[in-house]
Enzyme design. Structure first.
Site, short mmCIF file in Angstrom:
data_model
loop_
_atom_site.label_atom_id
_atom_site.label_comp_id
_atom_site.label_asym_id
_atom_site.label_seq_id
_atom_site.Cartn_x
_atom_site.Cartn_y
_atom_site.Cartn_z
N CYS A 152 42.64 2.22 -39.37
CA CYS A 152 43.62 2.83 -38.15
C CYS A 152 45.34 3.27 -39.21
O CYS A 152 45.52 2.04 -38.92
CB CYS A 152 44.06 2.45 -37.27
N HIS A 185 24.00 11.08 -30.15
CA HIS A 185 24.21 10.20 -30.65
C HIS A 185 25.05 10.04 -31.97
O HIS A 185 25.69 9.98 -32.76
CB HIS A 185 22.63 10.16 -32.45
N CYS A 228 39.29 4.57 -34.33
CA CYS A 228 40.24 3.49 -34.37
C CYS A 228 39.55 2.07 -33.34
O CYS A 228 39.51 2.96 -32.15
CB CYS A 228 41.14 3.00 -34.12
N1 APR Z 1 11.18 23.77 -39.25
C1 APR Z 1 10.27 22.76 -38.14
N2 APR Z 1 10.59 21.86 -38.59
C2 APR Z 1 10.92 20.82 -39.41
C3 APR Z 1 11.90 21.03 -40.49
C4 APR Z 1 12.07 22.57 -39.75
N3 APR Z 1 12.95 23.65 -41.04
N4 APR Z 1 12.93 20.93 -41.64
C5 APR Z 1 12.76 19.52 -41.10
N5 APR Z 1 11.38 19.74 -40.23
C6 APR Z 1 10.81 18.13 -38.69
C7 APR Z 1 10.43 17.49 -39.77
O1 APR Z 1 8.70 17.17 -40.43
C8 APR Z 1 10.49 16.28 -39.38
O2 APR Z 1 9.24 15.78 -37.91
O3 APR Z 1 11.82 17.64 -37.95
C9 APR Z 1 11.65 16.15 -37.44
C10 APR Z 1 12.86 15.67 -38.75
O4 APR Z 1 12.40 14.13 -37.90
P1 APR Z 1 13.65 13.38 -38.35
O5 APR Z 1 13.46 13.53 -39.80
O6 APR Z 1 12.85 11.75 -37.87
O7 APR Z 1 14.84 13.25 -37.54
P2 APR Z 1 15.37 12.64 -35.94
O8 APR Z 1 13.87 13.38 -35.44
O9 APR Z 1 16.45 14.02 -35.55
O10 APR Z 1 15.34 11.67 -35.53
C11 APR Z 1 15.89 11.01 -35.01
O11 APR Z 1 16.94 9.31 -36.78
O12 APR Z 1 17.44 7.93 -38.32
C12 APR Z 1 17.58 8.49 -37.11
O13 APR Z 1 19.64 9.02 -36.10
C13 APR Z 1 18.89 9.09 -36.78
O14 APR Z 1 19.31 11.38 -34.90
C14 APR Z 1 18.47 10.76 -35.85
C15 APR Z 1 17.23 10.06 -35.59
#
Ligand code: APR
Length: 262
Positions: free
Chosen positions: A160, A127, A135
């Protein structure tokens, strides 16, 4: 730690100890213990902001959307700048030091894997990154720090300096094309590893979330380390429910004990 949890830690440590090619797949959950909020946990970023406001189409078509994006970036920049890697990131560095790490496929844009000490070449940023700004007209690249200074001088929508074109972080927005090279590298690694470990992702955003499925279908053992259930738990060989920092540190300690005994 429950008996079952400890047993899973030991089993995963055996798998990694016997593995030659480990792929680590990370999401925002690996960075929450470094002070960076994730997106979908309670209190996460998408509870505070509407993701619909941050699509590529809106950013490109509306000055107001660009203003909102730069306002969020300005608030968020110090959090990113001051965030330090946590034990989960450090455990992944130890995997590279053991020469077992093929690569880290990360959805994160916080460059904490690089800050922790993983080689740049090992970090596949699906990502993109908030570390740089480009720019969209002439391609001139700026660091986040350079543009943060402009924002702190009161500029609401930085342009830019060379061609007055639209500036945008190198983080991939919803609806923006995925980085082709990163996708190819991630797909190849997922097809050719023997252990695939997901750390801190809800696994709901595609095409990133297809990588664990590709790995599993290609014969890898799939491990998911996550605080809450994920969309792909039914695919996993092993699930470790809890803190990424604690779990990954415990796993690597067990692997190192096996290596000392070997
Ligand atoms: N230890 C273990 N798990 C954790 C912790 C922790 N300390 N903190 C949070 N989590 C878990 C949460 O329970 C959740 O299921 O990590 C997960 C994070 O999920 P998201 O918030 O959905 O993040 P992510 O999966 O990276 O999202 C993917 O979505 O919005 C877009 O581009 C953005 O890259 C991102 C993509």
């Amino acid at each position: 730690m429950s008996q079952e949890h400890q047993q899973t830690i030991e089993t995963v440590a055996d798998l990694i100890h016997g593995a030659n090619s480990v792929v680590v797949f990370t999401g925002a959950g690996i960075s929450t213990e470094s002070g960076i909020p994730d997106f979908r946990s309670a209190g996460g970023l998408w509870e505070r902001y509407d993701p619909e406001e941050f699509t590529y189409q809106k950013f490109m078509s509306s000055e107001n959307s660009r203003k909102l994006m730069w306002q969020l970036a300005k608030e968020f920049a110090p959090v990113l700048e001051n965030a330090e890697p946590n034990p989960a990131h450090q455990a992944v560095v130890r995997l590279e030091e053991m020469n077992k790490l093929v690569c880290i496929i990360t959805q994160n844009v916080d460059y904490l894997h690089q800050k922790a000490g993983n080689s740049e070449s090992k970090v596949v940023e699906l990502h993109g990154t908030m570390r740089y700004i480009r720019c969209l007209s002439c391609g001139q690249r700026y660091t986040a720090q350079e543009i943060q200074a402009v924002l702190e001088d009161g500029v609401e929508i930085p342009e830019c300096h060379h061609c007055a074109g639209i500036l945008k972080h190198e983080a991939i927005a919803f609806g923006e094309a995925m980085p082709a090279q990163a996708m190819l590298k991630a797909e190849h690694a997922s097809k050719n590893c023997d252990v695939f470990i997901v750390i801190g992702s809800s696994l709901v955003v595609y095409p990133a979330a297809s990588m664990p499925v590709v790995a599993k279908r290609s014969g890898a053992s799939l491990i998911i380390v996550n605080r809450e259930p994920t969309d792909l738990d039914s695919f996993a060989d092993y699930i470790i429910r809890g803190s990424a920092g604690e779990a990954m540190d415990a796993i690597l300690k067990s692997v190192e004990q096996r290596m000392d005994r070997a």
